[in-house]
Design an enzyme around this catalytic site. Structure first.
Site, short mmCIF file in Angstrom:
data_model
loop_
_atom_site.label_atom_id
_atom_site.label_comp_id
_atom_site.label_asym_id
_atom_site.label_seq_id
_atom_site.Cartn_x
_atom_site.Cartn_y
_atom_site.Cartn_z
N HIS A 338 1.01 -1.36 0.00
CA HIS A 338 0.20 -0.01 0.21
C HIS A 338 0.33 1.57 0.11
CE1 HIS A 338 -3.36 -2.28 1.80
NE2 HIS A 338 -3.27 -2.81 0.85
N GLU A 341 1.36 4.05 2.95
CA GLU A 341 1.91 3.42 4.00
C GLU A 341 3.39 3.46 4.31
OE1 GLU A 341 0.07 0.12 4.63
OE2 GLU A 341 -2.39 0.71 5.07
N HIS A 434 2.95 -2.63 7.39
CA HIS A 434 1.67 -2.10 6.79
C HIS A 434 2.48 -1.02 7.38
CE1 HIS A 434 -0.72 -4.55 4.08
NE2 HIS A 434 0.25 -5.63 4.38
N GLU A 507 1.37 -4.55 11.64
CA GLU A 507 0.79 -3.01 11.07
C GLU A 507 1.77 -1.76 11.94
OE1 GLU A 507 -1.43 -1.98 8.80
OE2 GLU A 507 -2.67 -4.37 9.09
#
Length: 744
Positions: A338, A341, A434, A507
């Site tokens: 992504h 990010e 992420h 994350e």
């Protein structure tokens, strides 16, 4: 001797695809690397230029930022409750001072070029600076930049519109733009008016980032947090959506701040920028270091849609013989699927810094494992300033199972690399780095191995160890281990399906920590890099030959699961007093919010003819399909005279040759389950046609059949019992006619 033998063997094999290595004097053949796995150019040669879609206008300025960490952690913003919530005014009542025209852009990606468009750069500023010296000058046409429009709605108030991901109408979160012509000591208000997420870390004290070129030059100060009167709220506008999607309400983010210097050049961003050019400079630096060349190999895994290189690093120690090197287990780490990010890239840089270092732990990791590292999976999205999608207009982290290699080359080749690696050695762990926009701290998503009792809870050991090593940043309570159907196309679940038991996404928040000594403070680039160090440290703990740590973690996990399960059972009771237990004690992993961008790539969807789209049949619901079948059955059902039904005589059905029941016609149709059926008249069994069915019937209607006219008998039976029992007239049982009626 080995050189001559190698030459002789090469001539004998008559192929250029085999390379002969030697273990001592024993020849060991191996396949030559494919041509597309070309080496990175030497340090004396520049890397390939960054390729852009052909319609993108790019300014020629070179943009680079220094790395700097504040001496003290920067605190969250504390809301006062009196923050303003200005509603969008837009250009009707404001002055558009910056605008990138997107109406003339194509609907899908066509081709790319180094540097973007060949045309002269158009002026995005729609006024003469000399007319109003107080007006700010905006710019975002540089790598990873994102700002579509700026409208001046007050002397020092500006409404900002972000550009959606290219070739989509979705995903507005990432912003990164330049501002100049400012005045120091003046309070400016910026309001972003087209955010699509209903919740954000800005609701919990996160502040935007500011970079001043003059402060960097004079004081060595880089990116730092700024802003007061921060408010994230729903406004009175709606997003433009596709024709088959309903309108979506938009949200605004507003804040006030002051620039540190007059007539400075400043940048504002959602998170610390990390561009594709930054990655190339970093890779050039590590490949030019002779000390790392012995154990680090850099290749090009594939080319993206725009032709940008997707790099893969192989890191391992060359020590040991062939068997020892083959017995090493592998670790696969990826990042930046992504593009918005950016914290994933900072974690990846910290991971590589540790792994390529000279510490004893780094040497042990290289001696123990073979690392396959893909530091940037979506370079095209990073270049153009997307938040979530590639140039296919789709989320790559929903397309790991795709067969469309040419549309999703980055994830297709990554999955293929992992599948090939699994045939060579065991992969102990896969992790994709992420960023998260709704939760603070750092946490992991994994896959629950509930079908394997022997490995139950083992997938939670690594995250628990990580939480112990980074206890002021990593939250184990935020880790989730559900395997959801909507996430089947993610890298985490795809790799788990391939057989990698420890498959995770790591994350990291865009905000900061709520734990320990760091509670209520933002993360810096140094904090994000340290997570890469902690990841390596945890990997050593997890693979320690001494099982003591793992045993302690499993014991602790069992206690945690029992405790949480009891708490869940005490809360989840339905209205009837029955326990409605969930399938898992963890909540959903849907906070990552990415289900809107899966499906076919945009350029394939646009190839569908408009005429065929107009004639496309609308899919019906199950309820509508069932109703349609019932209506068709009523139309084809033969009409039976009421007189025949009233004058009908009962007949007997024998079930399994054991019991007999007398059946009468009934207006309500039921289905009964019976065994072998024999129908007869006056104890004389009916004779079936030799080519027909043998009587082993599983279903028959309980509204059994009265005497009816012979002309309607077959149609009536076929309508009631269906074509399975009476497929054609040649396979129907013999009917005997008595006084104008037929009896079975």
């Amino acid at each position: 001797m080995p050189c001559g033998v190698s030459l002789h063997l090469g001539q004998a094999l008559k192929t250029r695809q085999l390379v002969i290595d030697f273990d001592g004097e024993r020849p060991v053949p191996r396949l030559r690397e494919p041509l597309d796995l070309c080496s990175i150019p030497s340090p004396s040669c520049p890397f390939q230029g960054v390729r852009w879609p052909i319609e993108c206008e790019i300014i020629k300025d070179t943009i680079d930022h220094i790395e700097w960490d504040p001496p003290e952690p920067e605190p969250f913003y504390q809301p006062s409750g009196h923050e303003r919530t200005p509603m969008p005014v837009m250009e009707e009542r404001g002055n558009t001072v910056y605008c990138i025209d997107s109406d003339t852009k194509p609907a899908f990606f066509t081709c790319s070029r180094v540097g973007g468009s060949r045309r002269p750069i158009k002026r995005a500023t729609t006024y003469a600076t000399c007319q109003d010296e107080r007006t700010l000058v905006f710019e975002s046409r540089f790598e990873s930049g994102n700002l579509q429009k700026a409208v001046q709605v007050g002397v020092h108030d500006y409404e900002l519109t972000l550009r959606t991901d290219m070739y989509t109408k979705k995903h507005t979160q990432w912003f990164y733009f330049r501002v100049s012509n400012m005045r120091a000591g003046v309070t400016y208000r910026f309001t972003i008016i087209n955010l699509m997420k209903s919740s954000s870390l800005y609701c919990f004290g996160m502040r935007p980032l500011l970079y001043s070129e003059r402060a960097a030059k004079e004081k060595g100060v880089g990116w730092h947090r700024t802003g007061s009167n921060i408010k994230h709220y729903r406004n009175n506008t709606q997003a433009e959506q596709d024709s088959n999607v309903g309108a979506k309400p938009l949200h605004s983010l507003t804040w006030t701040f002051q620039f540190p210097y007059n007539l400075d050049t400043c940048y504002l961003a959602h998170c610390y920028p990390y561009t594709y050019s930054h990655l190339q400079r970093y890779l050039r630096r590590i490949t030019s270091d002779p000390s790392t060349a012995a154990y680090c190999t850099l290749r090009v895994l594939c080319r993206s849609l725009a032709g940008n290189a997707v790099h893969v690093l192989t890191v391992t120690s060359p020590k040991g013989d062939v068997e020892e090197r083959r017995s090493k287990r592998a670790v696969v780490v990826t990042a930046r699927v992504h593009p918005g990010e950016t914290n994933g890239s900072w974690m990846m840089e910290g991971f590589l810094d540790f792994l390529l270092g000279e510490s004893d732990d780094a040497r042990l990791l290289r001696d123990t494992f073979v690392f396959k590292v893909v530091p940037m999976l979506n370079p095209d999205g990073v270049v153009v300033g997307n938040y979530r999608c590639s140039l296919a207009g789709r989320d790559l982290n929903r397309n790991y199972r795709t067969l469309l290699r040419d549309s999703f080359p980055c994830v297709w080749y990554t999955r293929n690399m992992v599948k090939r690696l699994l045939t060579e050695r065991d992969i102990v762990l896969y992790c994709d780095f992420h960023g998260h926009s709704r939760k603070n701290n750092v946490f992991m998503y994994g896959c629950d191995n509930r079908d394997d009792a022997a490995s139950r809870l083992h997938e939670r050991v690594f995250p628990l160890m990580m939480s112990k090593n980074a206890n002021d940043k990593f939250s184990f309570r935020s880790c989730k281990f559900r395997v959801q159907k909507s996430k089947e196309g993610t890298g985490r679940i795809t790799m788990w399906r391939l057989g990698i038991r420890n498959s995770y996404t790591l994350e990291s928040t865009f905000g900061g920590s709520t734990l320990g000594d760091r509670k209520g403070t933002h993360f810096t680039t140094c904090d994000l890099k340290s997570l890469g160090y902690y990841f390596c440290d945890t990997l050593l703990d997890y693979c320690d030959p001494d099982p003591t740590k793992t045993s302690h973690c499993l014991t602790e996990l069992s206690a945690l699961v029992r405790q949480e399960f009891k708490e869940r059972l005490s809360r989840v009771v339905d209205a009837e007093g029955l326990l409605s237990c969930a399938s898992d004690i963890e909540s959903s992993t849907s906070g990552s919010n990415s289900t809107e961008s899966d499906g076919l790539p945009v350029h394939l969807l646009n190839q569908i003819d408009e005429h065929s789209q107009a004639k496309r049949r609308q899919l019906k619901t199950r309820k509508e399909r069932n109703q349609l079948r019932m209506d068709r059955a009523r139309i084809t059902e033969p009409k039976i005279p009421r007189s025949d039904i009233q004058n009908s005589t009962p007949f007997v059905v024998k079930v399994n040759s054991q019991t007999t029941r007398t059946w009468m016609p009934h207006p309500t149709t039921r289905i009964g389950l019976i065994g072998h059926v024999t129908l007869w008249k006056e104890d004389e069994p009916i004779k079936w046609n030799q080519r027909g069915y043998d009587g082993s019937i599983a279903l028959i209607t309980s509204a059994l059949f009265p005497p009816i006219p012979l002309s309607n008998a077959f149609l009536y039976l076929q309508a009631r019992l269906g074509s399975v029992l009476f497929p054609s007239s040649s396979r129907v049982c013999h009917l005997t006619q008595t006084k104008g009626t037929s009896k079975l």
